[in-house]
Design a protein around this motif. Structure first.
Motif, PDB file in Angstrom:
ATOM      1  N   THR A  94      30.404 -56.305   9.618  1.00 28.13           N
ATOM      2  CA  THR A  94      29.990 -56.672   8.277  1.00 28.13           C
ATOM      3  C   THR A  94      28.790 -55.809   7.918  1.00 28.13           C
ATOM      4  O   THR A  94      27.851 -55.722   8.706  1.00 28.13           O
ATOM      5  CB  THR A  94      29.573 -58.152   8.237  1.00 28.13           C
ATOM      6  OG1 THR A  94      30.666 -58.935   8.699  1.00 28.13           O
ATOM      7  CG2 THR A  94      29.192 -58.583   6.842  1.00 28.13           C
ATOM      8  N   ALA A 115      25.302 -54.660   6.780  1.00 28.34           N
ATOM      9  CA  ALA A 115      24.048 -55.413   6.883  1.00 28.34           C
ATOM     10  C   ALA A 115      23.664 -56.057   5.561  1.00 28.34           C
ATOM     11  O   ALA A 115      23.080 -57.127   5.532  1.00 28.34           O
ATOM     12  CB  ALA A 115      22.936 -54.495   7.377  1.00 28.34           C
ATOM     13  N   ASP A 158      25.536 -57.471   3.481  1.00 26.52           N
ATOM     14  CA  ASP A 158      26.371 -58.626   3.169  1.00 26.52           C
ATOM     15  C   ASP A 158      26.056 -59.842   4.026  1.00 26.52           C
ATOM     16  O   ASP A 158      26.583 -60.909   3.783  1.00 26.52           O
ATOM     17  CB  ASP A 158      27.845 -58.273   3.340  1.00 26.52           C
ATOM     18  CG  ASP A 158      28.333 -57.309   2.275  1.00 26.52           C
ATOM     19  OD1 ASP A 158      27.626 -57.135   1.268  1.00 26.52           O
ATOM     20  OD2 ASP A 158      29.405 -56.722   2.464  1.00 26.52           O
ATOM     21  N   ARG A 159      25.230 -59.691   5.027  1.00 27.25           N
ATOM     22  CA  ARG A 159      24.930 -60.803   5.921  1.00 27.25           C
ATOM     23  C   ARG A 159      23.869 -61.703   5.305  1.00 27.25           C
ATOM     24  O   ARG A 159      22.845 -61.236   4.813  1.00 27.25           O
ATOM     25  CB  ARG A 159      24.431 -60.287   7.266  1.00 27.25           C
ATOM     26  CG  ARG A 159      25.513 -59.579   8.018  1.00 27.25           C
ATOM     27  CD  ARG A 159      25.080 -59.292   9.433  1.00 27.25           C
ATOM     28  NE  ARG A 159      26.126 -58.549  10.097  1.00 27.25           N
ATOM     29  CZ  ARG A 159      25.934 -57.497  10.856  1.00 27.25           C
ATOM     30  NH1 ARG A 159      24.727 -57.062  11.062  1.00 27.25           N
ATOM     31  NH2 ARG A 159      26.942 -56.880  11.414  1.00 27.25           N
ATOM     32  N   MET A 190      20.786 -64.219   5.354  1.00 30.02           N
ATOM     33  CA  MET A 190      19.599 -64.337   6.205  1.00 30.02           C
ATOM     34  C   MET A 190      19.173 -65.793   6.275  1.00 30.02           C
ATOM     35  O   MET A 190      19.215 -66.496   5.266  1.00 30.02           O
ATOM     36  CB  MET A 190      18.446 -63.530   5.615  1.00 30.02           C
ATOM     37  CG  MET A 190      18.621 -62.063   5.645  1.00 30.02           C
ATOM     38  SD  MET A 190      17.066 -61.323   5.062  1.00 30.02           S
ATOM     39  CE  MET A 190      17.655 -59.727   4.577  1.00 30.02           C
ATOM     40  N   ARG A 229      20.806 -64.369   0.310  1.00 28.38           N
ATOM     41  CA  ARG A 229      21.498 -63.093   0.192  1.00 28.38           C
ATOM     42  C   ARG A 229      20.431 -61.998   0.116  1.00 28.38           C
ATOM     43  O   ARG A 229      19.447 -62.136  -0.619  1.00 28.38           O
ATOM     44  CB  ARG A 229      22.330 -63.043  -1.078  1.00 28.38           C
ATOM     45  CG  ARG A 229      23.543 -63.913  -1.063  1.00 28.38           C
ATOM     46  CD  ARG A 229      24.335 -63.713  -2.370  1.00 28.38           C
ATOM     47  NE  ARG A 229      25.383 -64.681  -2.469  1.00 28.38           N
ATOM     48  CZ  ARG A 229      25.301 -65.815  -3.158  1.00 28.38           C
ATOM     49  NH1 ARG A 229      24.199 -66.105  -3.846  1.00 28.38           N
ATOM     50  NH2 ARG A 229      26.310 -66.657  -3.180  1.00 28.38           N
TER      51      ARG A 229
END
Length: 99
Positions: A40, A42, A44-45, A47, A85
């Protein structure tokens, strides 16, 4: 063992080492291709609070205080977890700098 025997063994070892190097390069290329297909990006991950606070350069307590007081700090609730996001954090930080 003669000198010719030793050279023959050394040549076989050199060939095998070259072969290992070629295989290693091919395996690394395949692993990189696989990683690019499955990872994925970075950006789009989501937090968690700790990562978001670190990214903003504030403490977790400050981030929780901002969550309660600032409706412009967008977040997502998943069960009891609060997630962010990366693009929302960037926009929030840009608004703070602009004001």
């Amino acid at each position: 063992m003669t000198t010719a025997d030793i050279r023959s063994i050394a040549d076989r070892i050199d060939q095998r080492l070259r072969s290992i190097g070629e295989h290693e390069a091919a395996i690394r290329a395949d692993l990189e291709a696989l990683a690019s297909m499955t990872a994925t990006p970075a950006d789009d991950r989501l937090m968690d609070v700790t990562a978001a606070a670190q990214w903003l350069g504030v403490s977790r307590a400050t981030l929780f205080r901002l969550l309660r007081s600032d409706p412009d700090l967008h977040h997502i609730k998943v069960g009891k977890r609060t997630l962010f996001r990366p693009n929302d954090l960037r926009s929030y930080a840009a608004r703070l700098v602009a004001s």
